[in-house]
Design a protein around this motif. Structure first.
Motif, PDB file in Angstrom:
ATOM      1  N   THR A 220       7.093   7.427 -13.016  1.00 29.11           N
ATOM      2  CA  THR A 220       5.661   7.211 -13.249  1.00 29.11           C
ATOM      3  C   THR A 220       4.860   7.783 -12.091  1.00 29.11           C
ATOM      4  O   THR A 220       5.384   8.064 -11.010  1.00 29.11           O
ATOM      5  N   GLU A 221       3.583   7.931 -12.334  1.00 34.07           N
ATOM      6  CA  GLU A 221       2.696   8.443 -11.292  1.00 34.07           C
ATOM      7  C   GLU A 221       2.665   7.499 -10.095  1.00 34.07           C
ATOM      8  O   GLU A 221       2.666   7.934  -8.939  1.00 34.07           O
ATOM      9  N   GLU A 222       2.677   6.199 -10.392  1.00 34.78           N
ATOM     10  CA  GLU A 222       2.658   5.204  -9.316  1.00 34.78           C
ATOM     11  C   GLU A 222       3.940   5.274  -8.480  1.00 34.78           C
ATOM     12  O   GLU A 222       3.893   5.172  -7.249  1.00 34.78           O
ATOM     13  N   ALA A 223       5.067   5.449  -9.158  1.00 33.53           N
ATOM     14  CA  ALA A 223       6.339   5.529  -8.445  1.00 33.53           C
ATOM     15  C   ALA A 223       6.404   6.779  -7.584  1.00 33.53           C
ATOM     16  O   ALA A 223       6.809   6.731  -6.417  1.00 33.53           O
ATOM     17  N   THR A 224       5.994   7.894  -8.133  1.00 29.92           N
ATOM     18  CA  THR A 224       6.035   9.161  -7.397  1.00 29.92           C
ATOM     19  C   THR A 224       5.151   9.110  -6.156  1.00 29.92           C
ATOM     20  O   THR A 224       5.495   9.687  -5.118  1.00 29.92           O
ATOM     21  N   ALA A 225       4.034   8.412  -6.250  1.00 33.14           N
ATOM     22  CA  ALA A 225       3.105   8.328  -5.113  1.00 33.14           C
ATOM     23  C   ALA A 225       3.697   7.567  -3.938  1.00 33.14           C
ATOM     24  O   ALA A 225       3.213   7.694  -2.806  1.00 33.14           O
ATOM     25  N   LEU A 226       4.755   6.789  -4.190  1.00 27.53           N
ATOM     26  CA  LEU A 226       5.373   5.988  -3.135  1.00 27.53           C
ATOM     27  C   LEU A 226       6.536   6.696  -2.450  1.00 27.53           C
ATOM     28  O   LEU A 226       7.101   6.165  -1.487  1.00 27.53           O
ATOM     29  N   LYS A 227       6.890   7.861  -2.921  1.00 30.45           N
ATOM     30  CA  LYS A 227       8.045   8.561  -2.357  1.00 30.45           C
ATOM     31  C   LYS A 227       7.857   8.875  -0.867  1.00 30.45           C
ATOM     32  O   LYS A 227       6.755   9.181  -0.417  1.00 30.45           O
ATOM     33  N   SER A 228       8.948   8.747  -0.147  1.00 29.12           N
ATOM     34  CA  SER A 228       9.025   9.123   1.275  1.00 29.12           C
ATOM     35  C   SER A 228       8.128   8.280   2.173  1.00 29.12           C
ATOM     36  O   SER A 228       7.721   8.727   3.249  1.00 29.12           O
ATOM     37  N   LYS A 229       7.821   7.064   1.715  1.00 30.79           N
ATOM     38  CA  LYS A 229       7.005   6.159   2.524  1.00 30.79           C
ATOM     39  C   LYS A 229       7.763   4.920   2.987  1.00 30.79           C
ATOM     40  O   LYS A 229       7.390   4.285   3.967  1.00 30.79           O
ATOM     41  N   ALA A 230       8.846   4.581   2.280  1.00 27.69           N
ATOM     42  CA  ALA A 230       9.541   3.328   2.566  1.00 27.69           C
ATOM     43  C   ALA A 230      10.279   3.350   3.897  1.00 27.69           C
ATOM     44  O   ALA A 230      10.332   2.338   4.600  1.00 27.69           O
ATOM     45  N   GLY A 322       2.745  -3.681   2.698  1.00 26.91           N
ATOM     46  CA  GLY A 322       2.189  -3.307   1.400  1.00 26.91           C
ATOM     47  C   GLY A 322       2.981  -2.198   0.728  1.00 26.91           C
ATOM     48  O   GLY A 322       3.114  -2.171  -0.505  1.00 26.91           O
ATOM     49  N   VAL A 323       3.533  -1.277   1.528  1.00 28.58           N
ATOM     50  CA  VAL A 323       4.335  -0.188   0.979  1.00 28.58           C
ATOM     51  C   VAL A 323       5.605  -0.736   0.339  1.00 28.58           C
ATOM     52  O   VAL A 323       5.946  -0.398  -0.802  1.00 28.58           O
ATOM     53  N   LEU A 324       6.312  -1.609   1.060  1.00 29.71           N
ATOM     54  CA  LEU A 324       7.549  -2.171   0.507  1.00 29.71           C
ATOM     55  C   LEU A 324       7.271  -3.069  -0.694  1.00 29.71           C
ATOM     56  O   LEU A 324       8.056  -3.100  -1.644  1.00 29.71           O
ATOM     57  N   ASP A 325       6.150  -3.784  -0.654  1.00 27.40           N
ATOM     58  CA  ASP A 325       5.777  -4.613  -1.810  1.00 27.40           C
ATOM     59  C   ASP A 325       5.520  -3.739  -3.040  1.00 27.40           C
ATOM     60  O   ASP A 325       5.917  -4.093  -4.163  1.00 27.40           O
ATOM     61  N   ALA A 326       4.871  -2.616  -2.824  1.00 24.55           N
ATOM     62  CA  ALA A 326       4.566  -1.711  -3.943  1.00 24.55           C
ATOM     63  C   ALA A 326       5.844  -1.091  -4.510  1.00 24.55           C
ATOM     64  O   ALA A 326       5.986  -0.920  -5.726  1.00 24.55           O
ATOM     65  N   VAL A 327       6.788  -0.770  -3.632  1.00 24.01           N
ATOM     66  CA  VAL A 327       8.085  -0.235  -4.080  1.00 24.01           C
ATOM     67  C   VAL A 327       8.822  -1.283  -4.916  1.00 24.01           C
ATOM     68  O   VAL A 327       9.371  -0.982  -5.980  1.00 24.01           O
ATOM     69  N   GLU A 328       8.811  -2.509  -4.428  1.00 24.37           N
ATOM     70  CA  GLU A 328       9.460  -3.607  -5.162  1.00 24.37           C
ATOM     71  C   GLU A 328       8.801  -3.805  -6.519  1.00 24.37           C
ATOM     72  O   GLU A 328       9.481  -4.071  -7.525  1.00 24.37           O
ATOM     73  N   ALA A 329       7.493  -3.657  -6.568  1.00 19.89           N
ATOM     74  CA  ALA A 329       6.754  -3.843  -7.819  1.00 19.89           C
ATOM     75  C   ALA A 329       7.116  -2.784  -8.858  1.00 19.89           C
ATOM     76  O   ALA A 329       6.943  -3.001 -10.070  1.00 19.89           O
ATOM     77  N   GLN A 330       7.640  -1.663  -8.387  1.00 16.94           N
ATOM     78  CA  GLN A 330       8.085  -0.612  -9.311  1.00 16.94           C
ATOM     79  C   GLN A 330       9.478  -0.891  -9.872  1.00 16.94           C
ATOM     80  O   GLN A 330       9.993  -0.133 -10.689  1.00 16.94           O
ATOM     81  N   GLY A 331      10.092  -1.976  -9.395  1.00 17.43           N
ATOM     82  CA  GLY A 331      11.409  -2.328  -9.895  1.00 17.43           C
ATOM     83  C   GLY A 331      12.555  -1.867  -9.014  1.00 17.43           C
ATOM     84  O   GLY A 331      13.721  -1.938  -9.420  1.00 17.43           O
TER      85      GLY A 331
END
Length: 371
Positions: A220-230, A322-331
């Motif tokens: 998803t667009e949301e998942a892709t936006a989180l790449k390389s941030k964790a 917030g970054v890790l929370d968003a990653v977790e929210a993506q499953g």
């Protein structure tokens, strides 16, 4: 030193080289990196020694000598690796003295086959410490559950430790607890706490590699936006854990008695994704009282074009959650990822160790006779 390496050092980051070989030692390359790249320490692991011994003609004469003495493959590996580490310790001795033992450190790891063996790890840690016989050696112990007691016991014996293969924040808290427990034991045993040092090696790029793979699968667009941030976010949160832990009454009591804080060390800092800036895990993790151990390729990238703008962690610890929370929210499960990375980390080191054994066995055979 270059402008970039000096700037990183000025922030309070100790630059260590994640590599060692007899060639680096004997050609003066290691000394050159100290003088031109502000390198103040070295880390090693089974993969590094496997590469050094597989490609190193400089080991041939010593290997033949050891074979003539009747040494088997494991005795040869132990001799060659501890000799390299001892020689590197001598090169770094002036830095060790100038920094009161904080830097000028060279690490050597217990056998990865002992990663789940507490007693075996403690015994080998003591043996390596005695074999290298240099004050500035650090014994590397993996942060498995079985490794935690080994860390406490080794520190308690007055031996300085580099704790490796840390991926999760909870395990990092356990590592700090093991270090403090070890200091308390050392104090009870009458050791001079000021002579005991430790770093906690928190792995960075491997976190991104595994999480990015899962984010790509989601697509998803949301998942892709989180790449390389964790990876960076995880390390920044680890720095927050470090700040909190060493501000505690327990830690402050030990520090007042002469103990040293265990510094966070950023490991696995070579960028795996070629689309990312090649200094990402260096410049984005600059903060006081940290160590960054780099493969030479990353070190040279920093020296050539790295832009260090100061402390990039302290003001960003809170937002990192917030970054890790968003990653977790993506499953994507943080616990599942970090547990997998620990298992894979041990397996990779065992595979490298086995490769090293086979390489040396072949070299011994070529020297004549059976290994």
């Amino acid at each position: 030193m270059t402008e970039s390496t000096k700037a990183l050092s000025d922030v309070g980051v100790s630059i260590w080289l994640d590599d060692l070989s007899r060639e680096r030692i004997e050609t003066g390359n290691l000394q050159e990196l100290i003088e031109t790249r502000d390198v103040v320490g070295v880390t090693t692991n089974p993969s590094i020694f496997a590469a050094a011994l597989a490609n190193g003609e400089r080991y041939a004469a010593r290997l033949a000598e050891l074979k003539g003495e009747g040494a088997d493959v494991h005795e040869v590996i132990r001799a060659l690796t501890t000799e390299d580490v001892a020689a590197a310790c001598d090169i770094f001795q002036p830095i060790y003295a100038a920094t009161s033992g904080i830097d000028g450190r060279v690490s050597i790891e217990v056998s990865p086959n002992l990663a789940f063996d507490t007693e075996g790890t403690v015994a080998e840690a003591k043996e390596l410490h005695e074999r290298v016989a240099k004050e500035n050696v650090l014994i590397k112990i993996p942060a498995t559950k079985q490794g935690l007691e080994a860390i406490a016991a080794t520190i308690g014996a007055g031996i300085s430790v580099n704790v490796t293969l840390i991926f999760s924040l909870d395990r990092y808290r356990d590592v700090i607890n093991a270090y403090l427990t070890g200091l308390e034991r050392a104090q009870q045993a009458g050791h001079d706490l000021s002579t005991i040092h430790s770093v906690a090696s928190f792995f960075v790029s491997r976190v991104d590699t595994e999480i990015d793979k899962r984010l790509d699968a989601i697509g998803t667009e949301e998942a892709t936006a989180l790449k390389s941030k964790a990876g960076v976010a995880n390390a920044r949160l680890a720095y927050g854990v470090w700040q909190e832990a060493f501000s505690s009454e327990r830690a402050q009591t030990l520090l007042a008695a002469g103990a040293n804080a265990q510094r966070a060390l950023w490991a696995s800092t070579g960028v795996k994704d070629p689309s990312l800036p090649d200094t990402l895990y260096v410049t984005e993790l600059a903060a006081p009282e940290t160590v960054n151990t780099m493969p030479e390729k990353t070190l040279e990238a920093l020296a050539d074009h790295g832009v260090v703008t100061g402390d990039e962690i302290t003001a960003n610890v809170e937002s990192a959650q917030g970054v890790l929370d968003a990653v977790e929210a993506q499953g994507v499960s943080y616990v599942e990822v970090t547990e997998l990375l620990e298992r894979e980390g041990v397996d990779k080191f065992i595979a490298s160790w086995d490769e090293l054994v086979e390489t040396v066995r072949g070299q011994l055979a070529q020297a004549g006779g059976a290994a």
